[in-house]
Design a protein around this motif. Structure first.
Motif, PDB file in Angstrom:
ATOM      1  N   GLN A  81       3.463  -5.905  11.422  1.00 22.99           N
ATOM      2  CA  GLN A  81       4.681  -5.568  11.905  1.00 22.99           C
ATOM      3  C   GLN A  81       5.118  -4.316  10.765  1.00 22.99           C
ATOM      4  O   GLN A  81       5.267  -4.696   9.654  1.00 22.99           O
ATOM      5  N   MET A  82       5.607  -3.126  11.429  1.00 20.10           N
ATOM      6  CA  MET A  82       6.042  -2.080  10.463  1.00 20.10           C
ATOM      7  C   MET A  82       7.089  -1.636  10.923  1.00 20.10           C
ATOM      8  O   MET A  82       7.267  -0.875  12.044  1.00 20.10           O
ATOM      9  N   ASN A  83       8.411  -1.669  10.209  1.00 18.13           N
ATOM     10  CA  ASN A  83       9.471  -1.288  10.199  1.00 18.13           C
ATOM     11  C   ASN A  83       9.864  -0.278   9.266  1.00 18.13           C
ATOM     12  O   ASN A  83       9.313  -0.121   8.138  1.00 18.13           O
ATOM     13  N   SER A  84      11.100   0.403   9.674  1.00 15.21           N
ATOM     14  CA  SER A  84      11.426   1.514   8.805  1.00 15.21           C
ATOM     15  C   SER A  84      10.716   2.492   8.294  1.00 15.21           C
ATOM     16  O   SER A  84      10.307   2.766   6.975  1.00 15.21           O
ATOM     17  N   LEU A  85       9.795   2.927   9.075  1.00 18.79           N
ATOM     18  CA  LEU A  85       8.631   3.659   8.985  1.00 18.79           C
ATOM     19  C   LEU A  85       9.311   5.100   8.473  1.00 18.79           C
ATOM     20  O   LEU A  85      10.072   5.657   8.802  1.00 18.79           O
ATOM     21  N   LYS A  86       8.160   5.806   7.639  1.00 16.95           N
ATOM     22  CA  LYS A  86       8.364   6.824   6.558  1.00 16.95           C
ATOM     23  C   LYS A  86       7.494   7.789   7.135  1.00 16.95           C
ATOM     24  O   LYS A  86       6.367   7.579   7.491  1.00 16.95           O
ATOM     25  N   PRO A  87       7.726   9.026   7.028  1.00 14.65           N
ATOM     26  CA  PRO A  87       6.550  10.162   7.296  1.00 14.65           C
ATOM     27  C   PRO A  87       5.068   9.878   6.353  1.00 14.65           C
ATOM     28  O   PRO A  87       4.227  10.158   6.777  1.00 14.65           O
ATOM     29  N   GLU A  88       5.357   9.291   5.246  1.00 15.36           N
ATOM     30  CA  GLU A  88       4.438   9.024   4.465  1.00 15.36           C
ATOM     31  C   GLU A  88       3.638   7.752   4.683  1.00 15.36           C
ATOM     32  O   GLU A  88       2.562   7.550   4.087  1.00 15.36           O
ATOM     33  N   ASP A  89       4.025   7.241   5.829  1.00 16.09           N
ATOM     34  CA  ASP A  89       3.091   6.197   6.377  1.00 16.09           C
ATOM     35  C   ASP A  89       1.938   6.617   7.481  1.00 16.09           C
ATOM     36  O   ASP A  89       1.309   5.876   7.848  1.00 16.09           O
ATOM     37  N   THR A  90       2.047   7.853   7.624  1.00 18.81           N
ATOM     38  CA  THR A  90       1.168   8.446   8.598  1.00 18.81           C
ATOM     39  C   THR A  90      -0.188   8.266   8.100  1.00 18.81           C
ATOM     40  O   THR A  90      -0.268   8.736   6.846  1.00 18.81           O
ATOM     41  N   ALA A  91      -0.964   7.700   8.740  1.00 14.87           N
ATOM     42  CA  ALA A  91      -2.385   7.409   8.599  1.00 14.87           C
ATOM     43  C   ALA A  91      -3.031   6.720   9.557  1.00 14.87           C
ATOM     44  O   ALA A  91      -2.648   6.416  10.659  1.00 14.87           O
ATOM     45  N   VAL A  92      -4.505   6.567   9.489  1.00  9.05           N
ATOM     46  CA  VAL A  92      -5.159   5.768  10.399  1.00  9.05           C
ATOM     47  C   VAL A  92      -5.108   4.596   9.544  1.00  9.05           C
ATOM     48  O   VAL A  92      -5.421   4.507   8.491  1.00  9.05           O
ATOM     49  N   TYR A  93      -4.884   3.488  10.352  1.00  8.99           N
ATOM     50  CA  TYR A  93      -4.952   2.180  10.070  1.00  8.99           C
ATOM     51  C   TYR A  93      -5.865   1.285  10.438  1.00  8.99           C
ATOM     52  O   TYR A  93      -6.161   1.170  11.639  1.00  8.99           O
ATOM     53  N   TYR A  94      -6.632   0.301   9.616  1.00 12.17           N
ATOM     54  CA  TYR A  94      -7.792  -0.458   9.789  1.00 12.17           C
ATOM     55  C   TYR A  94      -7.591  -1.765   9.365  1.00 12.17           C
ATOM     56  O   TYR A  94      -6.710  -1.971   8.462  1.00 12.17           O
ATOM     57  N   CYS A  95      -8.327  -2.630  10.038  1.00 15.01           N
ATOM     58  CA  CYS A  95      -8.417  -4.282   9.606  1.00 15.01           C
ATOM     59  C   CYS A  95      -9.578  -4.479   8.962  1.00 15.01           C
ATOM     60  O   CYS A  95     -10.832  -3.890   9.434  1.00 15.01           O
ATOM     61  N   ASN A  96      -9.841  -5.421   8.111  1.00 15.16           N
ATOM     62  CA  ASN A  96     -11.058  -5.871   7.817  1.00 15.16           C
ATOM     63  C   ASN A  96     -11.092  -6.799   6.614  1.00 15.16           C
ATOM     64  O   ASN A  96      -9.576  -7.419   6.448  1.00 15.16           O
ATOM     65  N   LEU A  97     -11.876  -7.504   6.114  1.00 13.24           N
ATOM     66  CA  LEU A  97     -11.791  -8.829   5.394  1.00 13.24           C
ATOM     67  C   LEU A  97     -11.361  -8.051   3.853  1.00 13.24           C
ATOM     68  O   LEU A  97     -11.279  -6.686   3.845  1.00 13.24           O
ATOM     69  N   VAL A  98     -10.850  -9.081   3.073  1.00 14.46           N
ATOM     70  CA  VAL A  98     -10.632  -8.492   1.676  1.00 14.46           C
ATOM     71  C   VAL A  98     -11.627  -9.325   0.750  1.00 14.46           C
ATOM     72  O   VAL A  98     -11.252 -10.539   0.659  1.00 14.46           O
ATOM     73  N   PRO A  99     -12.426  -8.714   0.069  1.00 13.94           N
ATOM     74  CA  PRO A  99     -12.634  -7.314   0.005  1.00 13.94           C
ATOM     75  C   PRO A  99     -13.463  -6.807   1.277  1.00 13.94           C
ATOM     76  O   PRO A  99     -13.968  -7.651   2.092  1.00 13.94           O
ATOM     77  N   PRO A 100     -13.453  -5.702   1.526  1.00 16.11           N
ATOM     78  CA  PRO A 100     -13.791  -5.200   2.905  1.00 16.11           C
ATOM     79  C   PRO A 100     -15.370  -5.127   2.773  1.00 16.11           C
ATOM     80  O   PRO A 100     -16.083  -5.103   1.833  1.00 16.11           O
TER      81      PRO A 100
END
Length: 115
Positions: A81-100
């Motif tokens: 859940q992403m609130n109060s988004l900023k222009p610097e949040d612009t990106a491609v978002y991925y999910c993966n394990l940690v570490p990936p």
């Protein structure tokens, strides 16, 4: 074979919200730490949030207080859940394990925040 599919991205104005979803084809959530990562043009991929099997969370300083990661093991899903988004949040978002795990990188979902 595990496949991770991200969805929920889009174009939003600064200050707006989006909810990203990550669905997995295999039962990997019950034992692994899961994370959301992002990559902006010209930048390296970075982890923005992670959640343990028990629900403990950690966030990058840049998103702390604005983003919330959660998981639903019954649904094999992880959310951001992403609130109060900023222009610097612009990106491609991925999910993966940690570490990936390299083989698990999916197509990602594009998030664009306009000013």
């Amino acid at each position: 074979q595990v496949q991770l599919v991200e969805s929920g991205g889009g174009l939003v104005q600064a200050g707006g919200s989006l909810r990203l979803s990550c669905a997995a084809s295999g039962r990997i959530f019950s034992v692994y730490i899961m994370g959301w990562y992002r990559q902006a043009p010209g930048n390296q991929r970075e982890m923005v949030a992670r959640v343990s099997p028990g629900g403990s969370t950690n966030y990058a300083d840049s998103v702390k207080g604005r983003f919330t990661i959660s998981r639903d093991s019954a649904e094999n899903a992880v959310y951001l859940q992403m609130n109060s988004l900023k222009p610097e949040d612009t990106a491609v978002y991925y999910c993966n394990l940690v570490p990936p795990v390299v083989q698990y990188w999916g197509q990602g979902t594009q998030v664009t925040v306009s000013s």
